[in-house]
Design an enzyme around this catalytic site. Structure first.
Site, PDB file in Angstrom:
ATOM      1  N   THR A 160       0.828  -1.012   0.031  1.00 18.33           N
ATOM      2  CA  THR A 160       0.096  -0.026   0.152  1.00 18.33           C
ATOM      3  C   THR A 160       0.750   1.099  -0.067  1.00 18.33           C
ATOM      4  O   THR A 160       1.397   1.449  -1.058  1.00 18.33           O
ATOM      5  CB  THR A 160      -1.080   0.061   1.137  1.00 18.33           C
ATOM      6  N   LYS A 186       3.872  -7.266   3.879  1.00 18.10           N
ATOM      7  CA  LYS A 186       3.771  -5.591   3.700  1.00 18.10           C
ATOM      8  C   LYS A 186       3.460  -5.119   4.908  1.00 18.10           C
ATOM      9  O   LYS A 186       3.092  -5.616   5.795  1.00 18.10           O
ATOM     10  CB  LYS A 186       2.537  -5.364   2.664  1.00 18.10           C
ATOM     11  N   THR A 197      -2.320  -2.466   6.683  1.00 18.30           N
ATOM     12  CA  THR A 197      -2.587  -3.935   7.211  1.00 18.30           C
ATOM     13  C   THR A 197      -1.260  -4.489   7.364  1.00 18.30           C
ATOM     14  O   THR A 197      -0.353  -4.199   6.428  1.00 18.30           O
ATOM     15  CB  THR A 197      -3.566  -4.593   6.387  1.00 18.30           C
ATOM     16  N   GLU A 283       5.274   4.108   9.009  1.00 16.36           N
ATOM     17  CA  GLU A 283       5.058   5.274   8.407  1.00 16.36           C
ATOM     18  C   GLU A 283       5.837   6.397   8.840  1.00 16.36           C
ATOM     19  O   GLU A 283       5.887   6.555   9.946  1.00 16.36           O
ATOM     20  CB  GLU A 283       3.480   5.851   8.426  1.00 16.36           C
ATOM     21  N   ASN A 406      -0.578  10.837   7.780  1.00 15.25           N
ATOM     22  CA  ASN A 406      -1.771  10.510   8.314  1.00 15.25           C
ATOM     23  C   ASN A 406      -2.705  11.570   8.551  1.00 15.25           C
ATOM     24  O   ASN A 406      -4.326  11.345   8.881  1.00 15.25           O
ATOM     25  CB  ASN A 406      -1.700   9.686   9.837  1.00 15.25           C
ATOM     26  N   THR A 411      -8.903  12.896  -0.210  1.00 14.85           N
ATOM     27  CA  THR A 411      -9.185  13.125  -1.619  1.00 14.85           C
ATOM     28  C   THR A 411      -8.060  13.692  -2.252  1.00 14.85           C
ATOM     29  O   THR A 411      -7.198  14.261  -1.501  1.00 14.85           O
ATOM     30  CB  THR A 411     -10.476  14.028  -1.922  1.00 14.85           C
TER      31      THR A 411
END
Lengths: 411, 411
Positions: A160, A186, A197, A283, A406, A411
């Site tokens: 991802t 991942k 995940t 992240e 985060n 969008t």
């Protein structure tokens, strides 16, 4: 394949992958869930493989986890594992469940195997329905092979917001036969709008029954996958699966087998390697943090203390700031709810001892800062001096980029 | 004093302070622990006050907490409370304990009261010894008064990296007498190098025995102070203290007193007000987040779910990003370990319903974003539909400034 790490019985194979064990093929393609990157992959075994799996403890479980559990329950074997990224198929109700069944059905047709030998899983956005036609069209294009590059294609298809693919491979010798364990994972990245995940898939050619494989995986998961944290949020889609093709030719592995410990160690090292790769790619991370706790009441408490430390936002921020901030470490130890003696705690950051028997030491700030600046992995070593328990946990620093990633609008 | 908020029985006094209840005096001075700002303060009561206190659950407790507990144990009364900021006197071993006793002794001499009527507390750097001469010299300059400004001086003297002082005041009528409850707090700020502390001090002139006061405070703490989180790290120095002078002239309050509920409500509102002020001033915060959970198995589980949501780094980041990211909220609900039904969860952000009976709703992103942009407090409302339990929790968003403040090097 180059050999880079070796214990007495277990060798790390630097360039090995999920295709190193005998009997496995893989594929990864772009099915159109993501804009450009690969988003659909499969691992296929020549034969039905013994399987073990662990799932998220989150009470909200995504639809594919339910379908996969149903598949495995039939005869504890699977032959194909199909994964999409870009959409988690979580919080999608009855329609989501139907989509997961459709995904399984299409895969069974494509690979010409019974439905109950197919595991499906998804990772990505929560709360949006799967674009099921893209999935079924994509599945028709999945043609797993064992050629070089196929593992890498699969590795890419499950990502991802990970910044790198993650794989590992170890070998050991059992009954005179080389057995291989390959793995891919991942990490905990963010897909708008939601948490992604932890997915780990491990292949091996060892001959082993699924019951013993499950026991080993469950035990190892507690020491590896369950010992990493990026932000303390347990996803709805976490899953780790081990498939054993049984093509290595060893005698069936059980805990009574003389080489059981070699197999267990190799599987543990593979899972630990994937865990550390996930944490390192957390992240926004700039560092891997490894916390080692000695002298706890038992191994379980050692792991709990280690995970509490590595999960502390204050400790994570201090590592980002290259600050040898032992006060935050002892604070996390204090609220871990494990047995401690407030007067007997030692803390070292790298080779710098900062606290001895709970007494602050005068230490070189420069040396500690240089260590935290130069090294990719920051090791925090704690001795509680209340027992013999030992455990490790892994995480990453807390950075501006974590907030940026985060707080980014969907969008 | 202006009246700004009113329940049936309880009035909020906007300009009230710890000196509004009868019998209290305060002082705050610069003793030299910080560079310029006030760093030493005292609350003094005309008479020995009934006292109740709650302390950090961190197993590493700072020295002054031990000394204060010893004081209170003698007759469950204190007359003076002396606080320094800039140094937490935590992880300082025997010398730290000796320093805390010295601080208590000097205060008893200055105010001419027995040592066991003095509570001491500290907040600031962990692991450094108190500059005890500055403390004892400072104590000699403490001359508590009830003049305007004295409460504000005290409020300032206990701050660390808080950006504002925090105070509250409520009144209610008991046995025809107005009784007042005043409070002051400092929040979870960071002093180099370590976590600071939640300190709350509440004064009242109600007549109440310390046993009943303790019961009320313990119960209220679970619904107020224990329901806030900034970063999940429980400090070594947390403490909340209530002092009751008994000068209001009411009959002794017990749970059998007809006005008990008014007193309890006023004390709860005071603690809730301080809790929210602390959360709003969390490090780097731009918003207060209030999570309300309905329909949990019981009130305790409702509070637990609420705190899990408000403590999620992913939820906190989403609020900073003004992103109505309900997927992160349901994920936190799922790992709360409380009774839920995955099919019956409602989630609203402000007045925007985003999830109904676990089914995603189409909602106006613009409206939700405007709400999160315009309002100082973001309210998240959850209904689990598994019982009658209700609970609230408070926190703040996770911002770049949180990382900046906590990654900042100590020197």
């Amino acid at each position: 394949m180059s050999l880079t790490k070796q214990t007495d019985q277990v060798k790390q194979i630097e360039t090995g992958s999920i295709l190193t064990p005998k009997g496995f093929q893989a594929a990864g393609i772009h099915a159109g869930l993501k804009r450009k990157r690969k988003d659909l992959g499969a691992i296929l075994c020549e034969v039905p493989a013994s399987v073990a799996a662990v799932y998220t403890l989150n009470q909200i479980q995504a639809a594919p986890l339910k379908v996969t559990q149903e598949s495995i329950a039939v005869e504890n074997k699977i032959q194909a594992l199909v994964v999409n990224s870009g959409n988690a198929n979580a919080c999608t109700g009855q329609r989501g469940l139907k989509d997961a069944y459709t995904m399984r059905h299409a895969s069974a047709q494509q690979f010409n195997i019974p439905e109950h030998l197919v595991a499906v899983t998804s990772t990505g956005v929560i709360g949006e329905y799967l674009p099921i036609e893209k999935i079924t069209d994509g599945i028709k294009q999945l043609e797993p092979t064992s050629i070089e590059g196929a593992a890498q294609s699969f590795n890419e298809a499950i990502l991802t917001t990970d910044t790198t693919t993650k794989q590992t491979c170890f070998q050991t010798v059992i009954d005179g036969q080389t057995i291989s364990i390959g793995g891919v994972a991942k990490g905990s990245g963010m897909i708008h709008p939601n948490m992604a995940t932890m997915l780990s898939f491990v292949t091996t050619d060892a001959v082993i029954d699924s019951v013993e494989l499950q026991k080993a995986l469950s035990s190892i998961t507690n020491q590896t996958f369950n010992r990493i944290t990026v932000d303390g949020d347990t996803s709805t889609n976490d899953m780790a699966v081990v498939m054993a093709s049984g093509l290595a030719g060893n005698k069936t592995l059980t805990p009574n087998h003389p080489d059981w410990s070699s197999f267990y160690e190799a599987l543990k090292l593979a899972c630990e390697s994937l865990s550390k790769q996930i944490a390192r790619d957390g992240e926004g991370a700039t560092k891997l943090i490894e916390v080692q706790v000695n002298g706890a009441l038992n191994d379980e408490e050692a792991g709990k203390v280690a995970k509490q430390i590595v999960g502390s936002d204050l400790v994570k921020s201090a590592v980002f700031g290259k600050d040898a901030n032992w006060g935050r470490i002892i604070c996390a130890i204090g609220y871990s709810e494990c047995k401690i003696n407030p007067e007997t705690i030692d803390i070292a950051i790298g080779s710098t001892m900062t606290l001895l028997q709970s007494q602050p030491l005068v230490f070189s700030e420069e040396q500690a800062t240089a260590y935290m600046t130069d090294e990719d992995t920051v090791v925090i070593n704690v001795d509680l001096h209340v027992g013999e328990g030992f455990g490790k946990a892994w995480g990453c620093d807390l950075t501006y980029d974590y907030v940026r990633i985060n707080a980014g609008y969907r969008t």
